[in-house]
Structures are given as structure tokens and as C-alpha cells.
Scaffold this motif. Sequence first.
Motif, PDB file in Angstrom:
ATOM      1  N   CYS A   1     -23.540 -91.994  93.980  1.00 24.42           N
ATOM      2  CA  CYS A   1     -23.682 -90.705  94.682  1.00 24.42           C
ATOM      3  C   CYS A   1     -25.036 -90.063  94.358  1.00 24.42           C
ATOM      4  O   CYS A   1     -25.630 -89.402  95.203  1.00 24.42           O
ATOM      5  N   ARG A   2     -25.517 -90.260  93.145  1.00 22.63           N
ATOM      6  CA  ARG A   2     -26.817 -89.687  92.758  1.00 22.63           C
ATOM      7  C   ARG A   2     -27.931 -90.147  93.688  1.00 22.63           C
ATOM      8  O   ARG A   2     -28.885 -89.430  93.924  1.00 22.63           O
ATOM      9  N   TRP A   3     -27.810 -91.373  94.173  1.00 22.40           N
ATOM     10  CA  TRP A   3     -28.820 -91.953  95.062  1.00 22.40           C
ATOM     11  C   TRP A   3     -28.447 -91.783  96.529  1.00 22.40           C
ATOM     12  O   TRP A   3     -29.123 -92.322  97.396  1.00 22.40           O
ATOM     13  N   GLN A   4     -27.332 -91.050  96.788  1.00 22.25           N
ATOM     14  CA  GLN A   4     -26.832 -90.866  98.156  1.00 22.25           C
ATOM     15  C   GLN A   4     -26.608 -92.212  98.839  1.00 22.25           C
ATOM     16  O   GLN A   4     -26.877 -92.403 100.017  1.00 22.25           O
ATOM     17  N   TYR A   5     -26.088 -93.147  98.073  1.00 27.69           N
ATOM     18  CA  TYR A   5     -25.879 -94.516  98.547  1.00 27.69           C
ATOM     19  C   TYR A   5     -24.657 -94.588  99.466  1.00 27.69           C
ATOM     20  O   TYR A   5     -23.545 -94.328  99.046  1.00 27.69           O
ATOM     21  N   HIS A   6     -24.872 -94.920 100.719  1.00 28.06           N
ATOM     22  CA  HIS A   6     -23.808 -95.099 101.723  1.00 28.06           C
ATOM     23  C   HIS A   6     -22.728 -94.017 101.594  1.00 28.06           C
ATOM     24  O   HIS A   6     -21.599 -94.290 101.209  1.00 28.06           O
ATOM     25  N   MET A   7     -23.100 -92.824 101.971  1.00 29.59           N
ATOM     26  CA  MET A   7     -22.209 -91.668 101.854  1.00 29.59           C
ATOM     27  C   MET A   7     -21.532 -91.348 103.186  1.00 29.59           C
ATOM     28  O   MET A   7     -21.370 -90.196 103.540  1.00 29.59           O
ATOM     29  N   GLU A   8     -21.100 -92.370 103.937  1.00 28.55           N
ATOM     30  CA  GLU A   8     -20.543 -92.121 105.262  1.00 28.55           C
ATOM     31  C   GLU A   8     -19.046 -91.821 105.283  1.00 28.55           C
ATOM     32  O   GLU A   8     -18.496 -91.541 106.327  1.00 28.55           O
ATOM     33  N   ASN A   9     -18.387 -91.836 104.140  1.00 30.62           N
ATOM     34  CA  ASN A   9     -16.959 -91.525 104.111  1.00 30.62           C
ATOM     35  C   ASN A   9     -16.757 -90.031 104.338  1.00 30.62           C
ATOM     36  O   ASN A   9     -17.476 -89.212 103.785  1.00 30.62           O
ATOM     37  N   LYS A  10     -15.745 -89.685 105.123  1.00 25.95           N
ATOM     38  CA  LYS A  10     -15.502 -88.283 105.479  1.00 25.95           C
ATOM     39  C   LYS A  10     -14.495 -87.583 104.559  1.00 25.95           C
ATOM     40  O   LYS A  10     -14.277 -86.398 104.681  1.00 25.95           O
ATOM     41  N   ASP A  11     -13.861 -88.318 103.666  1.00 22.68           N
ATOM     42  CA  ASP A  11     -12.851 -87.730 102.792  1.00 22.68           C
ATOM     43  C   ASP A  11     -13.501 -87.265 101.488  1.00 22.68           C
ATOM     44  O   ASP A  11     -13.815 -88.088 100.620  1.00 22.68           O
ATOM     45  N   PRO A  12     -13.703 -85.958 101.306  1.00 19.78           N
ATOM     46  CA  PRO A  12     -14.381 -85.475 100.095  1.00 19.78           C
ATOM     47  C   PRO A  12     -13.608 -85.762  98.810  1.00 19.78           C
ATOM     48  O   PRO A  12     -14.193 -85.831  97.737  1.00 19.78           O
TER      49      PRO A  12
ATOM     50  N   ALA B   1     -19.718 -97.808  84.069  1.00 18.09           N
ATOM     51  CA  ALA B   1     -20.390 -96.593  84.528  1.00 18.09           C
ATOM     52  C   ALA B   1     -19.401 -95.777  85.339  1.00 18.09           C
ATOM     53  O   ALA B   1     -18.404 -96.292  85.836  1.00 18.09           O
ATOM     54  N   VAL B   2     -19.706 -94.489  85.481  1.00 21.50           N
ATOM     55  CA  VAL B   2     -18.871 -93.603  86.278  1.00 21.50           C
ATOM     56  C   VAL B   2     -19.157 -93.860  87.755  1.00 21.50           C
ATOM     57  O   VAL B   2     -20.306 -94.003  88.170  1.00 21.50           O
ATOM     58  N   GLY B   3     -18.082 -93.940  88.516  1.00 18.41           N
ATOM     59  CA  GLY B   3     -18.201 -94.073  89.957  1.00 18.41           C
ATOM     60  C   GLY B   3     -17.123 -93.248  90.631  1.00 18.41           C
ATOM     61  O   GLY B   3     -16.019 -93.126  90.112  1.00 18.41           O
ATOM     62  N   CYS B   4     -17.449 -92.658  91.755  1.00 21.01           N
ATOM     63  CA  CYS B   4     -16.408 -91.960  92.512  1.00 21.01           C
ATOM     64  C   CYS B   4     -15.465 -93.023  93.086  1.00 21.01           C
ATOM     65  O   CYS B   4     -15.790 -94.209  93.137  1.00 21.01           O
TER      66      CYS B   4
END
Length: 121
Positions: free
Chosen positions: A32-43, A69-72
Motif C-alpha cells: 500500500c505504501r507504494w500504491q501497488y495495484h490499489m484497484e479493490n473497492k472494499d476498504p 512483513a505486514v500486508g493488508c
Amino acid sequence: MQYRTRKNMKFQFDEETRRTIYYRDDESCIFCRWQYHMENKDPMLYRTKDIMHYINKSQGGLGVPQNGAVGCRYHHMLLDNGSKGLRSEMIVIFKEYLMQQYPDWNEDELRYKKWNFPTFG
């Protein structure tokens, strides 16, 4: 329900290791820090945080800070499932991140080796 046995404990992140990783990563997803493939609509998938293995448990990946590492939840699913064909790219990013955190990082030390015999020839 899967129980933690002595055999599989080495592959799990224990509580102290989890705290170390969350602290090191400032409780934020490395992708997320790199805004890597942020196309999911579910926050909610971005808010839910997991600890990801660089080398999977199924492949002998140890539960040590140098292997996690931490990942969403969204990026963790992308990494584990690979359904969008992004896994190889994500692994490179993950590896570079871990190498920045640990200058002496060595991928070979992240796998469980029951029999660690020297090779000859």
C-alpha cells in the motif's frame, strides 16, 4: 482447527515476532505504501492487516522477522493466490524491502533444514 505443534511452530510467527514485524513496518502494508495495484473497492481489505511470509510455510519458510512483513488482506491475497499474475512482481518488491531492512539478509537462511549436510563436489 489446526493446532500448533512443536513441528509446525517454527513456521508460525509467534507473538514476539509479530510485534517486531508490526513495529518495524509501522503497522502498514508494504505494498500500500507504494500504491501497488490499489484497484479493490472494499476498504475493509486494506484496513485488515496480516503478516505475510516471503517464503511460504508450505515451502519450509520460517516464522522469523527476516521472512515476514505486514500486508493488508487485499495484498496478502494477491501474493498468496497469484490469480492476477502479480506474484512474481510482488515477490521482487517483497525481497527488495527485506534486503533494505536487513543488510545481511540471506534467502537461504529463511528455510527450515532438518538435515543440514555439507555438499561435496
